[in-house]
Write a protein that holds these residues in place. Sequence first.
Motif, PDB file in Angstrom:
ATOM      1  N   PHE A   1       0.830  -1.208   0.000  1.00 32.78           N
ATOM      2  CA  PHE A   1       0.000   0.000   0.000  1.00 32.78           C
ATOM      3  C   PHE A   1       0.864   1.258   0.000  1.00 32.78           C
ATOM      4  O   PHE A   1       0.520   2.265  -0.622  1.00 32.78           O
ATOM      5  CB  PHE A   1      -0.931   0.007   1.218  1.00 32.78           C
ATOM      6  CG  PHE A   1      -2.267  -0.653   0.965  1.00 32.78           C
ATOM      7  CD1 PHE A   1      -2.566  -1.206  -0.268  1.00 32.78           C
ATOM      8  CD2 PHE A   1      -3.224  -0.707   1.963  1.00 32.78           C
ATOM      9  CE1 PHE A   1      -3.788  -1.825  -0.506  1.00 32.78           C
ATOM     10  CE2 PHE A   1      -4.456  -1.318   1.740  1.00 32.78           C
ATOM     11  CZ  PHE A   1      -4.737  -1.873   0.500  1.00 32.78           C
TER      12      PHE A   1
ATOM     13  N   GLN B   1       2.121   2.068  -3.408  1.00 35.18           N
ATOM     14  CA  GLN B   1       1.097   2.709  -4.237  1.00 35.18           C
ATOM     15  C   GLN B   1       0.872   4.160  -3.824  1.00 35.18           C
ATOM     16  O   GLN B   1       0.513   5.004  -4.653  1.00 35.18           O
ATOM     17  CB  GLN B   1      -0.200   1.909  -4.168  1.00 35.18           C
ATOM     18  CG  GLN B   1      -0.068   0.546  -4.845  1.00 35.18           C
ATOM     19  CD  GLN B   1      -1.375  -0.205  -4.921  1.00 35.18           C
ATOM     20  OE1 GLN B   1      -2.401   0.361  -5.306  1.00 35.18           O
ATOM     21  NE2 GLN B   1      -1.347  -1.473  -4.554  1.00 35.18           N
TER      22      GLN B   1
ATOM     23  N   LEU C   1      -5.601   4.895  -4.087  1.00 32.35           N
ATOM     24  CA  LEU C   1      -5.637   3.473  -3.744  1.00 32.35           C
ATOM     25  C   LEU C   1      -7.034   2.902  -3.887  1.00 32.35           C
ATOM     26  O   LEU C   1      -7.211   1.780  -4.377  1.00 32.35           O
ATOM     27  CB  LEU C   1      -5.126   3.261  -2.310  1.00 32.35           C
ATOM     28  CG  LEU C   1      -3.641   2.862  -2.189  1.00 32.35           C
ATOM     29  CD1 LEU C   1      -2.741   4.001  -2.620  1.00 32.35           C
ATOM     30  CD2 LEU C   1      -3.299   2.442  -0.760  1.00 32.35           C
TER      31      LEU C   1
END
Length: 514
Positions: free
Chosen positions: A442, A445, A464
């Motif tokens: 995460f 990203q 996201l």
Amino acid sequence: MSDWSEGYVNGIDYTYDYYRELSPLAAKLALLNAGIACDSGATGVSCELGFGFGASTNIHAAASASQWWGTDFNPAQAGFARELGRASGANVHLFDQSFAEFCNRSDLPDFDFIGLHGIWSWVSDENRRLIVDFVRRRLRVGGVMYISYNTQPGWSQIVPMRQLMTEHAEVMSAPGNAIASRIESAIEFVDALVDASPGYAAINPAAAGRIKKLKEQNRNYLAHEYFNRDWQPMLFSEFARWFEPAKVSFACSALYSDHFDTFNLLPAQIEILRRIPDVRFQQSVRDFVINRQFRKDYWVKGPRHFEAPERKIALRAHRVVLVSEPDSIVLRAGGSLVEQDLPEAVYRPLIELLADRQIRSLGEIEAGLQARGISFAPMLEAVMVLVGKGDVASAQEEDAMERALPTTTRLNQYLIESSTGASRVRNLASPVTGGGLHVQPFHLQMLLARLKGRHRPEQWAEFLLENLVANGAGIAKREGGVMSEQESLAALTDEAHSFATNQLPGLRALKVVD
């Protein structure tokens, strides 16, 4: 299985993992602590045999001023590795040749550092002889070899079960079945066999637990760890005899916790080992005491041993930097024994001193801790333990950092832009440490959102969520089920703010991102 594989598993990808032990700079501190001079560093010429997808090779090539060479027989893996090399523009030369082809190339330089992670256990004796001869011919005097391999006695109880699994995969699977399917069937078979209480399991009780653990492990890893035709855990003494023609000597463990007996041995065990003057036999006995399953070691061709004062001078000049968030560091560590609490009186002042993420030499750290009554020896042990835990890393000299910054910038941009793909590299390169840092998917990203011009945490969370929705994915709730889009956005926004406050400043300080 095709001929070019020489008995090595193909048809299923290996992992994209990064191994910091393959960094010459990581080797330097371990060797200095062991009292051995180390000339190979961030500006040498290095080689990795069997580099897999090339994450370690490319990160170390991009993050240092060194030149790297290497080969991996699998063209898919070598192709990906070369893609990373093109992205960074680092001084890296990667091939998809067999050891026989690569080791006999006429254009190879001599090397300051040669690394092999795991591959020794999975190749034939013919390839082992090629490796030994390559080290003999191509490792410079004073050069370092890093090698890791499966060892006895830690594998003794599972070896028969491993052979049974490979035989099942060969004779019980339908012709043409993919390797992943054959592995799954073999694991299910041995699991059912253990549940049926065979006599083998009765006298080898640890085997059952090992089989249960197999079911939880990454299948790509299992394919390459357990299902090659050639697979041999080796006693340390046997391994040492293999490398006698290469003229290399065991220097020290690449596992930093191994350097401190209190993490691994009981007092009576320490006393037994202390009475053994022969290094080889001592290491063999140590493996039995620990019941070691996997060794990670540094070997040196023609080691030069420091006198005690000379060792301290070299250590005091060595530089380190904090890589973890200070508040996240857990003061517990362990080796083969149970985990132990680390003394607050030593570790807290050290972490507080390093919390500004400035690079300091061990001599500067020693001076900074003198007022707290912390002497050189406990300070050094604390630094080594924190390096072993991944909270601290060795740092390069400024000229090496400057030379590495353009290549790390390009490589990291490529890796960040690739972060939405599955099973890709989840480490980024730091020109400060000359190595890699793990970054959560995460968070990768979120860095991608920054690259795309979204500068606030709320925008990262929106980015996201857009990707999750586009891929038909969601965020699982702890109590079961999947979060709604509104719940997901709230959770992602909280995570984005946490990342901006905690992890991102560290990545910027280590010049991973700007």
